[in-house]
Scaffold this motif. Structure first.
Motif, PDB file in Angstrom:
ATOM      1  N   ILE A   8      30.675  11.399  23.022  1.00 52.89           N
ATOM      2  CA  ILE A   8      31.412  11.833  24.211  1.00 52.89           C
ATOM      3  C   ILE A   8      32.516  12.842  23.873  1.00 52.89           C
ATOM      4  CG2 ILE A   8      32.607  10.954  26.271  1.00 52.89           C
ATOM      5  CD1 ILE A   8      31.081   8.480  25.931  1.00 52.89           C
ATOM      6  N   ASN A   9      32.389  13.864  24.587  1.00 53.04           N
ATOM      7  CA  ASN A   9      33.543  14.649  24.380  1.00 53.04           C
ATOM      8  C   ASN A   9      34.116  15.123  25.814  1.00 53.04           C
ATOM      9  OD1 ASN A   9      35.522  16.503  23.473  1.00 53.04           O
ATOM     10  ND2 ASN A   9      34.407  17.601  22.158  1.00 53.04           N
ATOM     11  N   HIS A  10      35.045  14.988  26.233  1.00 52.44           N
ATOM     12  CA  HIS A  10      35.747  15.233  27.641  1.00 52.44           C
ATOM     13  C   HIS A  10      36.982  15.448  27.597  1.00 52.44           C
ATOM     14  CE1 HIS A  10      35.249  13.732  32.170  1.00 52.44           C
ATOM     15  NE2 HIS A  10      35.372  15.249  32.026  1.00 52.44           N
ATOM     16  N   ASP A  11      37.476  16.480  28.208  1.00 55.50           N
ATOM     17  CA  ASP A  11      38.754  17.036  28.284  1.00 55.50           C
ATOM     18  C   ASP A  11      39.067  16.903  29.887  1.00 55.50           C
ATOM     19  OD1 ASP A  11      38.829  17.892  25.736  1.00 55.50           O
ATOM     20  OD2 ASP A  11      38.489  19.701  26.261  1.00 55.50           O
ATOM     21  N   ARG A  12      40.381  16.353  30.035  1.00 53.26           N
ATOM     22  CA  ARG A  12      41.088  16.055  31.413  1.00 53.26           C
ATOM     23  C   ARG A  12      39.983  15.263  32.051  1.00 53.26           C
ATOM     24  NH1 ARG A  12      46.233  18.352  31.553  1.00 53.26           N
ATOM     25  NH2 ARG A  12      46.064  20.296  30.083  1.00 53.26           N
ATOM     26  N   VAL A  13      39.937  13.997  31.754  1.00 52.66           N
ATOM     27  CA  VAL A  13      39.078  12.910  32.148  1.00 52.66           C
ATOM     28  C   VAL A  13      39.570  12.703  33.540  1.00 52.66           C
ATOM     29  CG1 VAL A  13      38.193  10.760  31.958  1.00 52.66           C
ATOM     30  CG2 VAL A  13      38.729  12.145  29.763  1.00 52.66           C
ATOM     31  N   PHE A  14      38.474  12.749  34.391  1.00 58.04           N
ATOM     32  CA  PHE A  14      38.556  12.474  35.850  1.00 58.04           C
ATOM     33  C   PHE A  14      39.708  13.394  36.568  1.00 58.04           C
ATOM     34  CE2 PHE A  14      37.393   7.945  34.389  1.00 58.04           C
ATOM     35  CZ  PHE A  14      36.234   8.544  34.703  1.00 58.04           C
ATOM     36  N   GLY A  15      40.040  14.488  35.899  1.00 60.90           N
ATOM     37  CA  GLY A  15      40.916  15.302  36.433  1.00 60.90           C
ATOM     38  C   GLY A  15      42.348  14.933  36.150  1.00 60.90           C
ATOM     39  N   SER A  16      42.709  13.908  35.118  1.00 60.81           N
ATOM     40  CA  SER A  16      43.853  13.724  34.346  1.00 60.81           C
ATOM     41  C   SER A  16      44.249  14.479  33.611  1.00 60.81           C
ATOM     42  CB  SER A  16      43.541  12.046  34.225  1.00 60.81           C
ATOM     43  OG  SER A  16      43.116  12.063  32.717  1.00 60.81           O
ATOM     44  N   ASN A  17      45.522  14.096  32.594  1.00 58.06           N
ATOM     45  CA  ASN A  17      45.890  14.775  31.593  1.00 58.06           C
ATOM     46  C   ASN A  17      45.343  13.985  30.308  1.00 58.06           C
ATOM     47  OD1 ASN A  17      47.610  16.589  33.390  1.00 58.06           O
ATOM     48  ND2 ASN A  17      49.182  14.728  33.314  1.00 58.06           N
ATOM     49  N   PHE A  18      44.395  13.352  30.391  1.00 64.41           N
ATOM     50  CA  PHE A  18      43.884  12.899  29.192  1.00 64.41           C
ATOM     51  C   PHE A  18      42.449  13.554  28.625  1.00 64.41           C
ATOM     52  CE2 PHE A  18      46.271   9.115  30.830  1.00 64.41           C
ATOM     53  CZ  PHE A  18      46.753   8.699  29.405  1.00 64.41           C
ATOM     54  N   ASP A  19      42.710  13.801  27.245  1.00 61.54           N
ATOM     55  CA  ASP A  19      41.376  14.331  26.688  1.00 61.54           C
ATOM     56  C   ASP A  19      40.570  12.984  25.805  1.00 61.54           C
ATOM     57  OD1 ASP A  19      41.923  16.661  27.746  1.00 61.54           O
ATOM     58  OD2 ASP A  19      42.699  17.342  25.780  1.00 61.54           O
ATOM     59  N   VAL A  20      39.379  12.865  25.599  1.00 62.21           N
ATOM     60  CA  VAL A  20      38.959  11.677  24.896  1.00 62.21           C
ATOM     61  C   VAL A  20      37.623  12.495  24.099  1.00 62.21           C
ATOM     62  CG1 VAL A  20      37.535   9.646  25.104  1.00 62.21           C
ATOM     63  CG2 VAL A  20      39.265  10.189  26.641  1.00 62.21           C
TER      64      VAL A  20
END
Length: 778
Positions: free
Chosen positions: A641-653
């Motif tokens: 799983i590679n997701h930048d700005r998760v749910f429009g937040s400031n988190f990348d995972v």
């Protein structure tokens, strides 16, 4: 006892526990990460558009922004959070940092291909810990991106891509740029007889400019570091009874267990702190022949120096150190008999390596719809000399004997020319690629007995051994892709290779007539490939299958040598090519700023080459033996799983995990190995990297890396003990904070292995390490 902090997070055990729901109504992203297709301009203004025939291989692009989230001091550090990728780096700046991918371990030489702008920097000469790619040829500050290809499913690459391919794309300036960077790092190290702060620093500077159609780039990269002692020295086994072993332990020695046997042994010293200095001087140039065709050049000179001096833990009652040669007049030896008779394992060693790399390339449209990607490269080992002494310089009764191990006439030459047409025969649904490759590799190691190692004086019977040889590979390939229906495509390809080995040399002190020289050989193989893909909307499904033959490397065939401590390396000039059949089933869903991907893969490799560490009869020192295993079968799952700005937040995972089952299913030479796990293949690996963006200037990252238990012996008899020669599980937690200023500078600080986990990959791996970095672009 070594410190061992064990942290296992639930999110590493069950990847499905992390659910990231994408925004399915958002607009299509401009980047398809799995296929490495970037529609926008890259950082240096040059587009990166791969061939449409290269769909068959699962791919990922690691961007410069992603690398900056980690404590990446060296080039190899940039890969440490990628799925299924593992590099054994014992300390920052370690030249022996081999890499493994998927069902190939770092010690299986030549199974991962590494390129710098299409030019090979993987090591086609050596194996095991010596088989590290030439990471030092790329300064971390010049990395633009990395293309990660998993498995040998493209006919463009040889069977050396059994594990995969890493292609480092580097920056080429489009205007005048000056960049400078400095990094400091320290490792407070404590294990048995060593307790000290190991320090180092890195400096990087570059100048680039563009004059019309010509771009030029100069860079200098300097790494200086202290690494922990790599090789503890110990007695023979003392049995399983702890009380009995304690009763006979010499003063100053450490009691530990042998991971190979489970018996107690005495650690009486080690090879000392590793002092290394690495300098890279590099120039790159490119010239735009026209807007769609450019030629490029590279010249790189690398100078590496390493020194280490052994230390003894054995002491007299008054605290003075006892060395193997220590004696009292008329009273015999002070060296404890339980440790062996004056072992030659605590000497000093100095290595100097100088290499020259030359490269030329041509890339772009050459006529009509035909494009080329042609590279010619030359890597020459100008000097690679290691001088080792039998005894420690502080030993009052030392003998000045030693050994000189030098590589001469060694290096490689590569020609690779590829042509592709995205509208083959004038049809938009057909793409075709073809090409030719030539790889020439030669190694020659001469080991000389020295009567005085300080001034490199040869002994009377000077020749200890001389071994080496040459391999050539000629290859032709073709690959055709047909987009036969909307959302559907099929790719078929094949690669024909002819391998030659010749000029083999095997001389020893007792056999100098050439009677042991290996015979010349020639082998030809062809490797078919096939892939079928279906990509409706944001979904991707693909099945790929391919044959791959990895031909033996020169060191596997000719690498016979010995060390001053009594260890030997034995090669096998009769090895057959590794014969692999590889399958991969991919399912992926792409969404804005990321993707979710699942790869299921199956590998069957016959004649699997493995460099096994063994104890020869009567020796307490590990030696190595190259052998061939009948058949190895590997089943694996790779989830990402590679997701930048998760749910429009400031988190990348970024979360990935690789689950493997590698089993020996046939072995005529020793049927007892059948059913055993193939060595150095952990059943489970997982990485989690999270980044929080605070405003536009601050980034905070937390990463966790886990690798499960693994065996190093073919019979799976070795134990998970935290001592030298073990291959243990590991779990590391890393932190990093970065502040950017003036849109041109940054300051960062970080900690790797904050939990201070002491892991072993034969040698001890780094403990907690602190970093601080500052960089600025003018």
């Amino acid at each position: 006892m070594p410190r061992k902090t064990k942290i296992k997070s639930a999110f590493l055990i069950l990847p499905g526990a992390v659910a990231l729901t994408p925004d399915v109504n958002a607009a299509e992203a401009s980047t398809t990460l799995s296929d490495v297709v970037v529609t926008e301009q890259s950082e240096d203004g040059r587009p990166e558009t791969p061939s449409k025939t290269d769909f068959a291989t699962p791919k990922t692009k690691v961007t410069k922004a992603a690398i900056e989230k980690t404590n990446a001091v060296t080039t190899v550090d940039a890969m440490k959070f990628e799925s299924g990728v593992f590099a054994r780096q014992r300390y920052i700046g370690d030249q022996n940092a081999p890499i493994g991918m998927r069902g190939s371990s770092p010690y299986q030489g030549g199974r991962v291909m590494v390129f710098m702008d299409g030019m090979p920097i993987w090591n086609p000469l050596q194996i095991s810990f010596n088989g590290s790619p030439r990471w030092g040829l790329i300064g971390p500050g010049e990395i633009k991106s990395i293309d990660v290809l998993s498995g040998p499913f493209s006919a463009e690459y040889s069977g050396n891509a059994m594990g995969g391919v890493l292609n480092y794309n580097t920056l080429m300036p489009q205007k005048r740029e000056i960049y400078t960077e400095a990094t400091y790092f320290v490792q407070p190290y404590e294990f048995e007889g060593t307790k000290t702060n190991l320090q180092g620093f890195k400096t990087f500077g570059s100048y680039g400019d563009k004059f019309g159609d010509f771009s030029t780039y100069f860079s200098y990269n300097h790494i200086e570091n202290e690494g922990q002692p790599m090789t503890p020295q110990f007695s023979g086994d003392k049995g399983f009874n702890r009380n009995t072993a304690l009763a006979g332990i010499p003063n100053g020695a450490f009691l530990e267990k042998n991971p190979r046997t489970g018996q107690y042994r005495y650690n009486y010293g080690d090879d000392g702190i590793q002092h290394s200095i690495d300098d890279l001087y590099k120039w790159k140039g490119s010239y735009a022949i026209n807007p769609e065709l450019e030629t490029n050049f590279v010249v790189a000179f690398q100078n590496f120096e390493r020194t280490n001096t052994g230390q003894s833990f054995i002491e007299r009652a008054n605290g003075t150190t006892v060395w193997p040669g220590s004696t009292v007049a008329n009273s015999g030896s002070l060296w404890p008999a339980t440790l062996g008779a004056s072992p030659t394992t605590l000497g000093t060693s100095t290595q100097t390596r100088q290499t020259l790399t030359l490269g030329w390339g041509l890339k772009g449209r050459i006529a009509g719809d035909w494009y080329t990607n042609t590279n010619i490269s030359f890597f020459d080992i100008l000097k690679d000399q290691t001088i080792s002494s039998n005894y420690n310089p502080q030993d009052p009764n030392r003998i000045m004997t030693g050994r000189d191990s030098s590589f001469d006439d060694s290096g490689w030459f590569n020609i690779s020319t590829k042509f592709n047409n995205e509208q083959f025969l004038g049809r938009k649904d057909l793409s075709f690629a073809t090409g030719y490759e030539f790889q020439h590799s030669r190694i020659l190691l001469t080991q000389t007995n020295l009567s005085n190692y300080e001034n490199n004086t040869q002994a009377t019977n000077w020749l200890n051994s001389k071994s080496g040889g040459t391999t050539d590979v000629h290859a032709l390939f073709g690959q055709l892709s047909w987009r036969f229906m909307p959302d559907w495509d099929a790719t078929v390809g094949t690669r024909l290779e002819r391998w030659n080995s010749y000029d083999g040399i095997n001389l020893t002190s007792s056999q100098q007539t050439g009677r042991l020289n290996p015979a010349d050989r020639q082998v030809s193989r062809w490797s078919p490939k096939f892939s079928l893909g279906y990509e409706p909307g944001r979904w991707k499904f693909r099945y790929s299958v391919g044959k791959a033959y990895k031909f033996p490397l020169p060191e596997e065939l000719y690498g016979n040598s010995s060390g001053v401590s009594g260890n030997v390396s034995l090669a096998d000039a009769t090895l057959k090519p590794e014969d692999g059949t590889h399958h991969n089933l991919l399912a992926e869903y792409d969404f804005n700023n990321g993707y979710v991907r699942l790869n299921l893969f199956h590998e069957n490799v016959r004649n699997a080459i493995y460099n096994q560490s063994i104890y020869l009869p009567g020796s307490a020192v590990l030696s190595t033996l190259v052998s061939s295993i009948g058949e190895v079968e590997t089943d694996g799952l790779d989830f990402t799983i590679n997701h930048d700005r998760v749910f429009g937040s400031n988190f990348d995972v970024k979360l990935n995990t690789t689950i493997l089952n590698a089993e020996i299913i046939a072995n005529e030479r020793n049927p007892a190995y059948v059913g055993k796990q193939f060595p150095l293949m952990p059943n489970y690996r997982a990485n989690l990297l999270t980044t929080y963006h605070y405003g536009t200037d601050w980034d905070f990252s937390v990463g966790t890396r886990y690798s499960g238990r693994q065996f190093s012996q073919l019979d799976n008899s070795d134990l998970q003990l935290p001592y030298y020669s073990a291959f243990t599980e590991s779990v590391y937690v890393d932190l990093k904070a970065t502040y950017r200023f003036n849109k041109a500078g940054h300051v960062s600080a970080g900690i790797d292995n904050i939990n201070d986990y002491q892991a072993f990959y034969n040698h001890p791996l780094p403990q907690r390490t602190f970093f601080a970095q500052v960089g600025y672009k003018f």
